[in-house]
Write an enzyme that holds these catalytic residues in place. Sequence first.
Site, PDB file in Angstrom:
ATOM      1  N   ASP A 131     -10.744   3.099   4.682  1.00 21.36           N
ATOM      2  CA  ASP A 131     -11.018   1.666   4.586  1.00 21.36           C
ATOM      3  C   ASP A 131     -12.529   1.394   4.571  1.00 21.36           C
ATOM      4  OD1 ASP A 131      -9.246  -0.342   4.191  1.00 21.36           O
ATOM      5  OD2 ASP A 131      -8.583  -0.492   6.273  1.00 21.36           O
ATOM      6  N   GLN A 176      -4.225  -1.693   9.776  1.00 20.43           N
ATOM      7  CA  GLN A 176      -4.129  -3.005   9.127  1.00 20.43           C
ATOM      8  C   GLN A 176      -4.708  -4.090  10.043  1.00 20.43           C
ATOM      9  OE1 GLN A 176      -3.044  -3.531   5.878  1.00 20.43           O
ATOM     10  NE2 GLN A 176      -3.800  -5.593   6.214  1.00 20.43           N
ATOM     11  N   LYS A 212       0.844  -1.203   0.000  1.00 19.17           N
ATOM     12  CA  LYS A 212       0.000   0.000   0.000  1.00 19.17           C
ATOM     13  C   LYS A 212       0.878   1.251   0.000  1.00 19.17           C
ATOM     14  CE  LYS A 212      -3.743  -2.568   2.101  1.00 19.17           C
ATOM     15  NZ  LYS A 212      -4.372  -3.068   3.308  1.00 19.17           N
TER      16      LYS A 212
END
Length: 292
Positions: free
Chosen positions: A121, A98, A54
């Site tokens: 997200d 994450q 990412k």
Amino acid sequence: MTAKLIDGKATSERIRAEIKEEVSAMLAEGRQAPGLATVLVGENAASQVYVRMKQKACAQAGIESFGYTLPEDATQEEVEKLVEELNDDPKVDGILVQLPLPAGLDEEKVLNTVSLNKDVDGFHPVNIGRLAQKGREPLFIPCTPHGVIYLLKETLPSLEGLNAVVLGRSNIVGMPVALLLVRENATVTICHSRTKDLKEVVSQADILIAAVGRPEMVKKDWVKPGAVVIDVGINRVEAPERKRGYKLVGDVAFEEVSEVAGAVTPVPGGVGPMTIAMLLRNTLRSAKLAGK
Ligand code: NAP
């Protein structure tokens, strides 16, 4: 093979090139670059790889990335404090925590701490709640589910009225994919580990989304001829012939399903790259909403 290959890699590269162009234009006008903060807690090898990918994608697109790593034994308070600091940091437009977090940390509480405006997200309960409600719009759509829908819309002229079966009901993939499919006016069935006659239910699908985390579980005789199959699964299986000793396969037996499906995504090279493209898109969107 008769099925059309849905090339998520090519599509994601196109989206990333568009984002790069937009970011370059922002910078040329003297505006600030969008910024993404990644929060990695512990030493999960797969998570480390995902975070690195990412960050690399951000760099390629001209998006600034700020990497934060906390130790495996970080406390709930430490993780939340970091997220709160990032909420207040104007350089940061998106915060990516994450997952999974190490055992003992309350994932829901951490995700609740992420500012709604930086929830790139799309996992904040308010964003998910809006996704589930008619007439409401989430600020950000979760990245992997958005990638799935993007590929479907590229493949089919319309999803309206089609039978869509979602295999898996997780918070991060199955459930939001199902909610997005309903928004597209598909008729949606969600399957999970307690579903009876799974093969029979799956075989009714015009659109099949496999997100179970079971290597090559979906076989040829589960798939309706001509169906569009999106394989979200990423599973490591032993492959002694490979230098690294393993290979990645999806939740769909790709070779045999390709003989009957109308279109299918490969693993790797299908949904995976789309997830990253959608993350960059959400980060750019957040920066624009913040007036950058
Ligand atoms: P998860 O949280 O483990 O959820 C799996 C779902 O599948 C659950 O709803 C579970 O049912 C269901 N399930 C498991 N075994 C089943 C069986 N034998 N029959 C029917 N249903 C079954 O997994 P996830 O996080 O959604 O991830 C799914 C897969 O997608 C994994 O391979 C993961 O690595 C991959 N993934 C890929 C991306 C990407 O970017 N491409 C992103 C995220 C995840 P219950 O709810 O009843 O337990």
